[in-house]
Structure formats: C-alpha cells, structure tokens
Design a protein around this motif. Structure first.
Motif, PDB file in Angstrom:
ATOM      1  N   ALA A   1       0.825  -1.215   0.000  1.00 37.41           N
ATOM      2  CA  ALA A   1       0.000   0.000   0.000  1.00 37.41           C
ATOM      3  C   ALA A   1       0.858   1.263   0.000  1.00 37.41           C
ATOM      4  O   ALA A   1       0.348   2.361   0.211  1.00 37.41           O
ATOM      5  CB  ALA A   1      -0.945  -0.008   1.199  1.00 37.41           C
ATOM      6  N   LEU A   2       2.164   1.111  -0.234  1.00 36.49           N
ATOM      7  CA  LEU A   2       3.025   2.287  -0.355  1.00 36.49           C
ATOM      8  C   LEU A   2       2.830   2.912  -1.738  1.00 36.49           C
ATOM      9  O   LEU A   2       2.254   2.294  -2.633  1.00 36.49           O
ATOM     10  CB  LEU A   2       4.497   1.889  -0.193  1.00 36.49           C
ATOM     11  N   SER A   3       3.401   4.100  -1.900  1.00 36.71           N
ATOM     12  CA  SER A   3       3.309   4.746  -3.207  1.00 36.71           C
ATOM     13  C   SER A   3       4.536   4.455  -4.065  1.00 36.71           C
ATOM     14  O   SER A   3       4.765   5.120  -5.069  1.00 36.71           O
ATOM     15  CB  SER A   3       3.151   6.255  -3.014  1.00 36.71           C
ATOM     16  N   VAL A   4       5.328   3.472  -3.648  1.00 34.30           N
ATOM     17  CA  VAL A   4       6.482   3.043  -4.453  1.00 34.30           C
ATOM     18  C   VAL A   4       6.444   1.524  -4.572  1.00 34.30           C
ATOM     19  O   VAL A   4       5.890   0.837  -3.712  1.00 34.30           O
ATOM     20  CB  VAL A   4       7.827   3.463  -3.799  1.00 34.30           C
ATOM     21  N   ASP A   5       7.062   1.002  -5.627  1.00 36.01           N
ATOM     22  CA  ASP A   5       7.173  -0.448  -5.800  1.00 36.01           C
ATOM     23  C   ASP A   5       8.093  -1.026  -4.730  1.00 36.01           C
ATOM     24  O   ASP A   5       8.938  -0.326  -4.184  1.00 36.01           O
ATOM     25  CB  ASP A   5       7.789  -0.775  -7.172  1.00 36.01           C
ATOM     26  N   THR A   6       7.945  -2.332  -4.483  1.00 36.71           N
ATOM     27  CA  THR A   6       8.809  -2.973  -3.507  1.00 36.71           C
ATOM     28  C   THR A   6       8.974  -4.447  -3.857  1.00 36.71           C
ATOM     29  O   THR A   6       8.425  -4.931  -4.864  1.00 36.71           O
ATOM     30  CB  THR A   6       8.234  -2.803  -2.077  1.00 36.71           C
ATOM     31  N   THR A   7       9.752  -5.166  -3.041  1.00 36.18           N
ATOM     32  CA  THR A   7       9.815  -6.631  -3.045  1.00 36.18           C
ATOM     33  C   THR A   7      10.183  -7.019  -1.626  1.00 36.18           C
ATOM     34  O   THR A   7      10.598  -6.170  -0.842  1.00 36.18           O
ATOM     35  CB  THR A   7      10.923  -7.200  -3.965  1.00 36.18           C
ATOM     36  N   VAL A   8      10.039  -8.308  -1.300  1.00 38.83           N
ATOM     37  CA  VAL A   8      10.517  -8.780  -0.003  1.00 38.83           C
ATOM     38  C   VAL A   8      11.619  -9.801  -0.234  1.00 38.83           C
ATOM     39  O   VAL A   8      11.418 -10.788  -0.945  1.00 38.83           O
ATOM     40  CB  VAL A   8       9.388  -9.405   0.845  1.00 38.83           C
ATOM     41  N   HIS A   9      12.769  -9.535   0.373  1.00 37.99           N
ATOM     42  CA  HIS A   9      13.881 -10.478   0.345  1.00 37.99           C
ATOM     43  C   HIS A   9      13.988 -11.144   1.711  1.00 37.99           C
ATOM     44  O   HIS A   9      13.901 -10.476   2.747  1.00 37.99           O
ATOM     45  CB  HIS A   9      15.188  -9.741   0.007  1.00 37.99           C
ATOM     46  N   TRP A  10      14.177 -12.461   1.726  1.00 36.29           N
ATOM     47  CA  TRP A  10      14.219 -13.245   2.962  1.00 36.29           C
ATOM     48  C   TRP A  10      15.682 -13.558   3.228  1.00 36.29           C
ATOM     49  O   TRP A  10      16.197 -14.568   2.770  1.00 36.29           O
ATOM     50  CB  TRP A  10      13.344 -14.487   2.797  1.00 36.29           C
ATOM     51  N   HIS A  11      16.311 -12.651   3.928  1.00 39.49           N
ATOM     52  CA  HIS A  11      17.770 -12.634   4.018  1.00 39.49           C
ATOM     53  C   HIS A  11      18.319 -13.867   4.740  1.00 39.49           C
ATOM     54  O   HIS A  11      18.008 -14.096   5.905  1.00 39.49           O
ATOM     55  CB  HIS A  11      18.232 -11.352   4.722  1.00 39.49           C
ATOM     56  N   GLY A  12      19.164 -14.613   4.026  1.00 38.38           N
ATOM     57  CA  GLY A  12      19.856 -15.755   4.625  1.00 38.38           C
ATOM     58  C   GLY A  12      19.189 -17.089   4.391  1.00 38.38           C
ATOM     59  O   GLY A  12      19.767 -18.124   4.691  1.00 38.38           O
TER      60      GLY A  12
END
Ligand code: C2O
Ligand code: CU
Length: 451
Positions: free
Chosen positions: A73-84
C-alpha cells in the motif's frame, strides 16, 4: 547529535497500535507513525509492515513452509527479500532478476517456500533499499530448531539506526553523495525493536537467548556486556561452537544468537556498550537485575546448537575466484563523467541499481565447490552478502577464522581480504553485494549464476 539528547523526559514507551501477523496472516506495507524516542517527543513517520517497526516477528519451525501474501500500500514499488534463507530463486525477492516488483498502491505477491535451516534471519525490501529500509521496512524471521536448547526467554533484538532531527523526523537525505561515497547512512539514534530501550529487566539466574539482528543501513555494532560473559552460539543463523571474544561485531545484515547467563547479583545494573566506532562509544542500554533471589545458582556451559545441513565444500576440488571491491572516497572511484552517481566497483565495474541486463560476474556449476577470495581494495568497511547460499568463512584479514564459522554475510575491514567456500547447489541468478545499502545502490553489486 547524540542519542542521549532525545531522552529528557522519556518515560515508559507506549507502543504503536499493532496489527499482528497472527491477525492478518499477511504482510501489508504502508506508512505509519511510531514513537521511536519516547512520548516526550513527536512520533516519527515511518514505512512499516503491518503498522510497526520492526515488522511482525515471524516464527516458524525448521522444515515448515512459509506462505505469506504481501500487499503493497506504499506509493512506491517494492519486493521482499528473505535474508539468509536458502530458498528457490523465484522467491528471493530481487526485482527484475527473480520477480517483477510488487507494484505501488495495491500490488500483491505470494511468497511460498520451505525453511530448511533453523536460525535467526530477517526480511526487508530489495528495491530502493537505502530509502525503504531506512524508513523502517524490516522484520525478524526466526526458524526454531525442532529441539531448541532450554532457555528461560528467547528474545529478538532488531537493531536499527535512524537519522532524526530535533522533532524526531527521519531526515530524507537518502542516497546523498557523502553517505554513498563514504561509510553509508549512519544515523544519530539507535533503537532496539523500534524504540530507544533504556533498560532491559532480567532476573538473577536467568538464561536468555538473545537474537541480535543488525537491520541498519550502514551502522556496524560492536557490543560488549559489562559484567557478563555471554556465549555466541550462532552467527548469521548458523550454529557455531559456543565462545566469547569480549564483544560481538555485527555489520549490516549480520546476526548473532547469544546465550546471556544472568550470573550477576540481584539488584545490580550493567551496561551494554557499543564501541565499534571507538571515539563514538555509547551505552546501548542497561541490564537491570530484579531484587528477587536467583532462579538458579550456577549455569551449565551453553549447549552447542545442532548444525543445519549445509553442504561442505571440498577445498581440494574447489575452483577459485577472486572478487575485488573497489572505489569510494580515497579510493579508485569511477569517473563521474562516465558513471554519474556510481561510486563503487566490483572487479572494476560499477553496476547501476537499475541495470537488469548485466551479465553474471561468475558462472558457477551446479553442485560444484568454490573458494572465493573477496578483496576489499577500499578505505571502508563492506559487509558482503551472497544470496541463496550459506558459505564457510575460511579466513579474514589473512587469518583463519576460528571456531569454524558459516554465514551469508562477511564483514570486510578496510584494505583487507576474506576467503569463503561453498557448494553452488542452488540454481538461479543470485545477488552478491555490499549490505551497506548506499554502497549496494551506487555500484557495489553483482550477479552470480548457478546453472
Ligand atoms: Cu539482505 Cu541482497 O540482501
Ligand atoms: Cu560497502
């Protein structure tokens, strides 16, 4: 500015309203407000997962499957990285390389993968990271052992670092030239789990497992525990023979699991000091003992955690590569005429953040062992992170690393080198980059292909 300056009048901290993961069963990114430095100061505008910084602490058992819908719901694109996490490439959350960005204003993506390794991990965006992480997007991902060691409390401390003004506003000077070409965006206020933590209350005789996560853009921590001898039992989620060297050093993205035995006297008080930057040492918080009589009189040595099943690289058969990190102020910075806004290089080349078509730096054979020398030819620290794999850190600064240590991020000191070894068993295109996010965004990243 000193973090202490904010503390006048700080009382017990009220938490921002929480929309827990248990309620929503999803992660939703949106702007929020949170009291970082106490009620005596205004709340800070942040970007958050489910309304709080850090985002919800996600807990699973080893071997379970993580299934998490994400809504942006932000006004910018994103992704989620699952670190490690050693996961399938398509779930790695790298925009354009492993997935399309999760679009602004309502985009969705379903992450779904198994969790092969127990340990302390975290999640964060991999797009516009200097700003998105700098505004508060990160959370802990804990994978519990099937048979965890007995402790009285198992706690997570997400360490983060903010650059606040006197109204407790987060300065929006992300990616400025100074930060990007020097040590990255180091702030003036350190929070534990999204607030300044004055005291940590314990009871004498308690055994506490503390999972420390450095979610800061650029700050490195060197924590010592006055009057205590904690045991480091895992680094980057991977078990290590219990030991203590006087302090625990965590570069950005790095984690340590520490067993803190509360062996001091009831009613006593002890400082946790961060003196990584020696001339800017400060007290992170006080450990405060209740006056109750001790829970137990003596402690067994900390148990060794069961190792994860990480393939061992056969060093005699390992192919060798050398990767040189360069650039930065006081170093061989790329020509600004040719590479505007890029300050760092990998093997001589700066890689722009938005460059999705650049060829892999290394082509690795699936299932083959590799020994890679990482050379820091700059005057700055760089925590170098490889996605999708867990490596062994063989040497740092020319010395063998003891006890044997596995991880996904290795901190390169200025003008130093490290050797890592791993089996390239996870097919796909994987990022290799500096986790000082301003360095990553201004050239210090590469792709490693396993095929
Ligand atoms: Cu923690 Cu490439 O990321
Ligand atoms: Cu760096």
């Amino acid at each position: 500015m000193n973090r202490r300056e904010f503390l006048a009048g700080t009382a017990a901290l009220a938490l921002a309203p929480r929309i827990s993961f248990a309620e929503t069963k999803k992660l939703r990114l949106a702007p929020a407000r949170q009291s970082l430095v106490g009620e005596a100061n205004p709340a800070t505008e942040v970007w958050a997962y489910n309304g709080t910084v850090p985002g919800p602490e996600l807990r699973f058992k080893q071997g379970e499957r993580l299934v998490i819908p994400v809504e942006n719901a932000l006004s910018v694109d994103t992704t989620v990285h699952w670190h490690g996490i050693r996961l399938p490439n398509a779930m790695d959350g790298v925009p354009h390389l492993t997935q399309a960005p999760i679009a602004a204003n309502g985009g969705r993506f379903l992450y779904e993968f198994d969790l092969p390794d127990a340990g302390t991990y975290w999640y964060h965006p991999h797009l516009g990271s200097p700003e998105q992480v700098g505004r508060g997007l990160y959370g802990a991902l804990i994978v519990e052992e099937r048979d965890p060691p007995a402790v009285d409390r198992d706690l997570v401390w997400v360490l983060s670092d903010w650059r606040l003004d006197r109204q407790a506003r987060n300065l929006e000077d992300f990616r400025n030239f100074m930060d990007s070409s020097h040590a990255g965006r180091i702030g003036n206020t350190v929070t534990v789990n999204g607030a300044i933590l004055e005291t940590f209350a314990v009871r004498a005789g308690e055994r506490i497992r503390l999972r420390l996560i450095n979610a800061s853009n650029a700050r490195i921590y060197g924590l010592s525990f006055e009057g205590h001898q904690p045991w480091i039992v895992a680094l980057d989620g991977q078990p290590v023979a219990p030991h203590w060297d006087g302090r625990v050093v965590l570069g950005p993205a790095m984690r340590a699991d520490v067993i803190l035995d509360c062996a001091a006297a009831p009613g006593s008080r002890h400082r946790i000091i961060d003196d990584f930057y020696a001339r800017r040492a400060y007290r992170l918080l006080n450990i405060e003992y209740a006056s109750d009589k001790p829970l137990r009189e003596a402690f067994e040595p900390a148990p060794r955690l069961a190792a994860n099943r990480i393939p061992q690289a056969d060093l005699d058969k390992a192919a060798r590569h050398r990767i040189v990190f360069g650039g930065g102020m006081m170093g061989a910075m790329p020509s600004q005429r040719e590479h505007r806004g890029l300050f760092w290089t990998v093997n001589g080349k700066p890689v722009p953040e938005g460059d999705h078509a650049h060829p892999p730096l290394l082509n690795l054979g699936k299932g083959k062992p590799y020994l890679i020398e990482l050379v820091n030819d700059t005057s700055w620290h760089h925590p170098i992170h490889l996605h999708g794999h867990v490596f062994r850190v063989l040497t740092r600064n020319g010395r063998p690393v003891m006890p044997e240590q596995l991880g996904d991020t290795v901190l390169l000191d200025p003008d130093s080198r490290a050797e890592i070894a791993f089996v390239a068993d996870n097919p796909g295109d994987w990022m290799l980059h500096c986790h000082v996010l301003e360095h990553q965004a201004t050239g210090m990243m590469a792709v490693v292909r396993v095929a």
